[in-house]
Enzyme design. Structure first.
Site, PDB file in Angstrom:
ATOM      1  N   CYS A   2       0.839  -1.189   0.000  1.00 40.56           N
ATOM      2  CA  CYS A   2       0.000   0.000   0.000  1.00 40.56           C
ATOM      3  C   CYS A   2       0.884   1.251   0.000  1.00 40.56           C
ATOM      4  O   CYS A   2       1.962   1.259   0.579  1.00 40.56           O
ATOM      5  CB  CYS A   2      -0.933   0.092   1.192  1.00 40.56           C
ATOM      6  SG  CYS A   2      -2.064  -1.281   1.327  1.00 40.56           S
ATOM      7  N   ARG A  27       3.675  -0.278  -4.936  1.00 41.59           N
ATOM      8  CA  ARG A  27       3.477  -0.809  -3.583  1.00 41.59           C
ATOM      9  C   ARG A  27       2.182  -1.616  -3.457  1.00 41.59           C
ATOM     10  O   ARG A  27       1.888  -2.172  -2.404  1.00 41.59           O
ATOM     11  CB  ARG A  27       3.453   0.336  -2.564  1.00 41.59           C
ATOM     12  CG  ARG A  27       4.707   1.171  -2.565  1.00 41.59           C
ATOM     13  CD  ARG A  27       4.573   2.340  -1.630  1.00 41.59           C
ATOM     14  NE  ARG A  27       4.570   1.909  -0.254  1.00 41.59           N
ATOM     15  CZ  ARG A  27       5.645   1.783   0.513  1.00 41.59           C
ATOM     16  NH1 ARG A  27       6.826   2.076   0.018  1.00 41.59           N
ATOM     17  NH2 ARG A  27       5.548   1.378   1.752  1.00 41.59           N
ATOM     18  N   TRP A  75      -2.629  -2.810  -1.589  1.00 45.17           N
ATOM     19  CA  TRP A  75      -2.333  -4.239  -1.728  1.00 45.17           C
ATOM     20  C   TRP A  75      -3.147  -4.916  -0.641  1.00 45.17           C
ATOM     21  O   TRP A  75      -2.874  -4.745   0.543  1.00 45.17           O
ATOM     22  CB  TRP A  75      -0.837  -4.509  -1.546  1.00 45.17           C
ATOM     23  CG  TRP A  75      -0.443  -5.911  -1.915  1.00 45.17           C
ATOM     24  CD1 TRP A  75      -0.183  -6.391  -3.167  1.00 45.17           C
ATOM     25  CD2 TRP A  75      -0.257  -7.023  -1.019  1.00 45.17           C
ATOM     26  NE1 TRP A  75       0.137  -7.722  -3.107  1.00 45.17           N
ATOM     27  CE2 TRP A  75       0.098  -8.136  -1.809  1.00 45.17           C
ATOM     28  CE3 TRP A  75      -0.368  -7.186   0.356  1.00 45.17           C
ATOM     29  CZ2 TRP A  75       0.356  -9.390  -1.272  1.00 45.17           C
ATOM     30  CZ3 TRP A  75      -0.110  -8.438   0.895  1.00 45.17           C
ATOM     31  CH2 TRP A  75       0.249  -9.523   0.093  1.00 45.17           C
ATOM     32  N   ASN A  99      -1.453   2.413   5.470  1.00 46.60           N
ATOM     33  CA  ASN A  99      -0.522   1.405   4.975  1.00 46.60           C
ATOM     34  C   ASN A  99      -0.044   0.607   6.174  1.00 46.60           C
ATOM     35  O   ASN A  99       0.514   1.178   7.107  1.00 46.60           O
ATOM     36  CB  ASN A  99       0.675   2.089   4.284  1.00 46.60           C
ATOM     37  CG  ASN A  99       1.834   1.128   4.054  1.00 46.60           C
ATOM     38  OD1 ASN A  99       1.624  -0.060   3.869  1.00 46.60           O
ATOM     39  ND2 ASN A  99       3.045   1.655   4.065  1.00 46.60           N
ATOM     40  N   GLY A 100      -0.288  -0.721   6.160  1.00 47.77           N
ATOM     41  CA  GLY A 100       0.155  -1.557   7.272  1.00 47.77           C
ATOM     42  C   GLY A 100      -0.924  -2.544   7.656  1.00 47.77           C
ATOM     43  O   GLY A 100      -1.873  -2.779   6.890  1.00 47.77           O
ATOM     44  N   GLU A 482      17.884 -16.835  -9.176  1.00 46.01           N
ATOM     45  CA  GLU A 482      17.431 -15.485  -9.491  1.00 46.01           C
ATOM     46  C   GLU A 482      16.747 -15.451 -10.869  1.00 46.01           C
ATOM     47  O   GLU A 482      15.699 -14.832 -11.040  1.00 46.01           O
ATOM     48  CB  GLU A 482      18.613 -14.511  -9.420  1.00 46.01           C
ATOM     49  CG  GLU A 482      18.312 -13.080  -9.802  1.00 46.01           C
ATOM     50  CD  GLU A 482      17.160 -12.440  -9.016  1.00 46.01           C
ATOM     51  OE1 GLU A 482      16.676 -13.014  -8.046  1.00 46.01           O
ATOM     52  OE2 GLU A 482      16.735 -11.351  -9.439  1.00 46.01           O
ATOM     53  N   LYS A 486      12.815 -14.426 -11.503  1.00 42.84           N
ATOM     54  CA  LYS A 486      12.486 -13.293 -12.383  1.00 42.84           C
ATOM     55  C   LYS A 486      11.469 -13.723 -13.427  1.00 42.84           C
ATOM     56  O   LYS A 486      10.491 -13.046 -13.689  1.00 42.84           O
ATOM     57  CB  LYS A 486      13.781 -12.806 -13.050  1.00 42.84           C
ATOM     58  CG  LYS A 486      13.887 -11.353 -13.242  1.00 42.84           C
ATOM     59  CD  LYS A 486      14.409 -10.574 -12.075  1.00 42.84           C
ATOM     60  CE  LYS A 486      13.676 -10.767 -10.812  1.00 42.84           C
ATOM     61  NZ  LYS A 486      14.273 -10.186  -9.646  1.00 42.84           N
ATOM     62  N   GLU A 489       7.945 -14.628 -11.896  1.00 40.24           N
ATOM     63  CA  GLU A 489       7.325 -13.456 -11.297  1.00 40.24           C
ATOM     64  C   GLU A 489       6.593 -12.587 -12.329  1.00 40.24           C
ATOM     65  O   GLU A 489       5.509 -12.087 -12.064  1.00 40.24           O
ATOM     66  CB  GLU A 489       8.441 -12.649 -10.625  1.00 40.24           C
ATOM     67  CG  GLU A 489       8.014 -11.407  -9.917  1.00 40.24           C
ATOM     68  CD  GLU A 489       9.191 -10.703  -9.218  1.00 40.24           C
ATOM     69  OE1 GLU A 489      10.353 -10.920  -9.619  1.00 40.24           O
ATOM     70  OE2 GLU A 489       8.938  -9.931  -8.298  1.00 40.24           O
ATOM     71  N   HIS A 505      18.372 -36.844  -8.968  1.00 39.72           N
ATOM     72  CA  HIS A 505      17.830 -37.409  -7.722  1.00 39.72           C
ATOM     73  C   HIS A 505      16.322 -37.199  -7.630  1.00 39.72           C
ATOM     74  O   HIS A 505      15.755 -37.254  -6.546  1.00 39.72           O
ATOM     75  CB  HIS A 505      18.558 -36.789  -6.520  1.00 39.72           C
ATOM     76  CG  HIS A 505      20.026 -37.094  -6.544  1.00 39.72           C
ATOM     77  ND1 HIS A 505      20.533 -38.336  -6.265  1.00 39.72           N
ATOM     78  CD2 HIS A 505      21.084 -36.324  -6.896  1.00 39.72           C
ATOM     79  CE1 HIS A 505      21.848 -38.320  -6.410  1.00 39.72           C
ATOM     80  NE2 HIS A 505      22.206 -37.108  -6.802  1.00 39.72           N
ATOM     81  N   LYS A 604       5.780  -4.305  -4.379  1.00 36.68           N
ATOM     82  CA  LYS A 604       7.229  -4.215  -4.313  1.00 36.68           C
ATOM     83  C   LYS A 604       7.743  -4.270  -2.880  1.00 36.68           C
ATOM     84  O   LYS A 604       8.747  -4.901  -2.584  1.00 36.68           O
ATOM     85  CB  LYS A 604       7.694  -2.922  -4.982  1.00 36.68           C
ATOM     86  CG  LYS A 604       9.194  -2.770  -4.961  1.00 36.68           C
ATOM     87  CD  LYS A 604       9.716  -2.280  -6.268  1.00 36.68           C
ATOM     88  CE  LYS A 604      11.225  -2.349  -6.335  1.00 36.68           C
ATOM     89  NZ  LYS A 604      11.685  -3.618  -6.889  1.00 36.68           N
TER      90      LYS A 604
HETATM   91  O1  M6R Z   1      12.817  -4.725  -0.515  1.00 37.73           O
HETATM   92  P1  M6R Z   1      13.445  -6.062  -0.362  1.00 37.73           P
HETATM   93  O2  M6R Z   1      14.737  -6.180  -1.097  1.00 37.73           O
HETATM   94  O3  M6R Z   1      13.604  -6.468   1.076  1.00 37.73           O
HETATM   95  O4  M6R Z   1      12.437  -7.076  -1.026  1.00 37.73           O
HETATM   96  C1  M6R Z   1      12.658  -8.447  -0.985  1.00 37.73           C
HETATM   97  C2  M6R Z   1      11.782  -9.179  -1.968  1.00 37.73           C
HETATM   98  O5  M6R Z   1      10.436  -8.916  -1.699  1.00 37.73           O
HETATM   99  C3  M6R Z   1      12.075  -8.775  -3.413  1.00 37.73           C
HETATM  100  O6  M6R Z   1      13.407  -8.959  -3.725  1.00 37.73           O
HETATM  101  C4  M6R Z   1      11.210  -9.609  -4.384  1.00 37.73           C
HETATM  102  O7  M6R Z   1      11.569 -10.948  -4.330  1.00 37.73           O
HETATM  103  C5  M6R Z   1      11.311  -9.059  -5.806  1.00 37.73           C
HETATM  104  N1  M6R Z   1      10.011  -8.739  -6.295  1.00 37.73           N
HETATM  105  C6  M6R Z   1      11.911 -10.012  -6.777  1.00 37.73           C
HETATM  106  O8  M6R Z   1      12.029  -9.458  -8.042  1.00 37.73           O
END
Ligand code: M6R
Length: 609
Positions: A2, A27, A75, A99-100, A482, A486, A489, A505, A604
């Site tokens: 949020c 957010r 969110w 927000n929270g 990673e 990516k 996501e 395995h 995010k």
């Molecule tokens: O703000 P942060 O780096 O703590 O966030 C951690 C994860 O939420 C963040 O890296 C998330 O996995 C990304 N969306 C990946 O692209």
């Protein structure tokens, strides 16, 4: 999660609020809404969906006209995304955005119901609005008293922007855990979850501390503590440029941010290298302070955790100190064996990730020293850590992290080099050589970015897949994690990463005709072993995309497609090698037509656990 904004000034408040929300949409984007004082009355406009949906609704129904108000992009946590659960929420004279998460909202709601209050939504936020109004009525209409009394009752996290019907053109704000800044312009003031929302208007801001209450009016901005005492605060200046939060001609923020990586690396490492050697003294970290840790724990979430995986390999190989990497949400609840003599490194782009923050607090309470590697200035993790290294990536807007990851690993390298030199496990000449290689990475990455078309061609071959595997060994395994995150996501194609040697395995049974396998093979000493594993999947029908040295020409039984990388040192190869993985994920998502910068269900900054 949020984003909230608030404005008091001469401009059209709805325009400023909507513009600010557009910068905060990363957010959360389940719903959006604003409340503006129009002719001394509060007028609310809100809608399920993106900001665009709210804008369309306002085109039909008319935009609230006035010069003060609050706004929200959501969110969803409590209550499904819907018009009725969208913020702002009201209770009597009070309208607010939040927000929270209010953890004790059920108990508070029961009390308020017993007082005859009626609720219109399923949210925890409406409970705050009703409670504020309850105290407001009980305190003869004193907003600050009501805010102080309410905040004493709330458990959980919150940043709140509040308007009272009886106080036209005034915005009140307070926070606990969730971030909030107060922007100060010429004859105008703002509140925002993040400085990017106000950069277009001002760079001057106050960081609101937990428990502080900001009062914005046309005349002035005042900040009070919990004892209703007015306090003076240091005015800060944002060093981010307004263009950093704009797309600048790129189709998506993610692509822009991938291309910003060479600059981000330079800006991050340059102030931390002196005379060809790592020098973290700018961050208050000296060799003496670094030596003597018996163990290092890296704690983070998502992509930041993957940066920690790279750090583990590098620190253990160079500095010979054992490193555990933990997912923050696991670390905090598994009674970790952490204490005096341990260093806990917390990596976070936002500096507000709830699990990472809680893990860091736990580590501190157990006696460990903490080091934060954070991008967002003044964020909670940055403020609470014992030691701090800021990454200088600038604002990262796309939900999928790219440039933040790149600078996180750049910092892990610098840290490992400095630690290894301090420990005596690497001599000065070797440390100088490694630091020099790190300085070469921006140019190397530029040369890879010039081949973005190759990533696009590869993406074309992936879009029909239902499922993919990413494989690699050692540092390439960390990179595979990673690359896989990516891709899934943003393209919504199911994908897993596996240590290449582990496939046989169990997981190899998933391989079917034409299933794509992206194999990362940059480690020379492991190359032949990785190729053997690739042949195993190829023999079972996989379509293999190989990311490897450009000089290597794969036989037909090894790979179908290749993304070639310039020859580079094994240890630092993750920095260039992650770029094709980012580009492949990006173009696959573009070709599939997904919302690249705002993938479904995500936000995010994950400020809830
Ligand atoms: O703000 P942060 O780096 O703590 O966030 C951690 C994860 O939420 C963040 O890296 C998330 O996995 C990304 N969306 C990946 O692209």
């Amino acid at each position: 999660m949020c984003g909230i904004v608030g404005y008091v000034g001469r401009r059209d408040a709805a325009d400023v609020l909507l513009d600010g929300l557009s910068k905060l949409e990363y957010r959360g984007y389940d719903s959006a809404g604003i409340a503006v004082f129009e002719d001394q009355q509060i007028r609310v406009a809100k809608s399920k969906g993106r900001l665009l949906d709210l804008q369309k609704k306002m085109e039909e129904e008319g935009k609230p006209a006035g010069h003060a108000g609050i706004g929200h992009t959501r969110w969803a946590t409590h209550g499904e995304p819907s018009d009725r659960n969208s913020h702002p929420h009201g209770g009597g004279s009070v309208t607010l955005v939040h927000n929270g998460i209010i953890e004790n909202y059920k108990r508070l709601k029961e009390f308020l119901l017993s007082q005859g209050r009626v609720f219109e939504s399923d949210t925890d936020t409406e409970v705050v609005a009703q409670l504020l109004d309850y105290y407001y009525e009980a305190n003869n209409g004193n907003p600050i008293d009501a805010i102080i009394k309410t905040s004493r009752e709330l458990e959980g996290s919150y940043a709140l922007g509040v308007v009272f019907a009886d106080f036209p053109d005034m915005v009140f704000a307070l926070r606990k855990e969730s971030p909030l800044i107060v922007g100060i312009g010429e004859g105008e003031s703002f509140i925002a979850s993040d400085v990017t929302a106000i950069l277009k208007y001002t760079k001057q801001y106050y960081l609101l501390e937990p428990g502080e209450i900001a009062v914005l009016s046309h005349r002035e901005t005042k900040i009070y503590d919990q004892h209703y005492q007015k306090i003076e605060k240091e005015l800060k200046t944002a060093d981010w440029d307004v263009s950093a939060a704009e797309k600048g001609g790129y189709e998506h923020f993610m692509l822009k941010e991938i291309f910003e990586q060479p600059t981000a690396i330079k800006t991050t490492i340059a102030p931390r290298i002196t005379d060809g050697l790592p020098d973290l003294s700018e961050c208050g970290i000296t060799p003496e302070r670094l030596t003597g840790f018996r163990r290092i724990h890296v704690v983070a979430c998502g992509t930041a955790m993957h940066a920690g995986m790279v750090g583990k390999y590098v620190i253990e190989r160079l500095a010979k100190v054992p490193v555990n990497v933990d997912i923050a949400s696991e670390f905090r609840y598994r009674d970790p064996l952490v204490g005096k003599g341990d260093l806990v490194i917390v990596i976070s782009q936002s500096g507000e990730t709830a699990d990472s923050l809680a893990a860091m607090r736990l580590a501190k309470s157990l006696g460990a020293e903490t080091l934060a590697i954070v991008n967002a200035k003044g964020s909670s993790i940055a403020r609470e850590a014992d030691m701090l290294i800021y990454t200088h990536a600038g604002p990262e807007i796309a939900v999928a992290s790219t440039k933040a990851y790149m600078v996180q690993i750049a910092v892990m390298y610098l840290f490992a080099f400095e630690l290894a030199l301090a420990n005596g496990s690497v001599d000065e000449a070797e440390c100088r050589r490694l630091t020099g290689l790190l300085q070469e990475t921006p140019a190397l990455i530029e040369s890879i970015l010039a081949h973005k078309d190759r990533a696009q061609q590869i993406a074309n071959e992936l879009i029909t897949a239902d499922s993919l595997l990413y494989i690699g060994r050692g540092l390439d395994y960390a990179l595979s994690m990673e690359g896989s995150l990516k891709l899934k996501e943003i393209s919504y194609i199911h994908s897993e990463s596996y240590a290449a040697g582990e496939l046989k395995h169990g997981t190899i049974s998933l391989i079917t005709e034409n299933m794509p396998v992206i194999a990362v093979a940059t480690q020379k000493r492991l190359f032949d072993k990785t190729v053997s594993n690739i042949k195993e999947v190829k023999a079972r029908g996989a379509k293999v995309v190989l990311v490897c040295d450009e000089a290597y020409v794969p036989e037909k039984d090894v790979a179908d497609l290749k993304f070639g990388l310039p020859e580079f040192d094994d240890l630092l190869s993750p920095m260039p090698a992650v770029v094709p993985l980012q580009l492949i994920a990006y173009y696959t998502a573009v070709l599939k037509g997904t919302d690249v910068d705002k993938p479904r269900n995500l936000a995010k900054s994950v400020t809830v656990e």
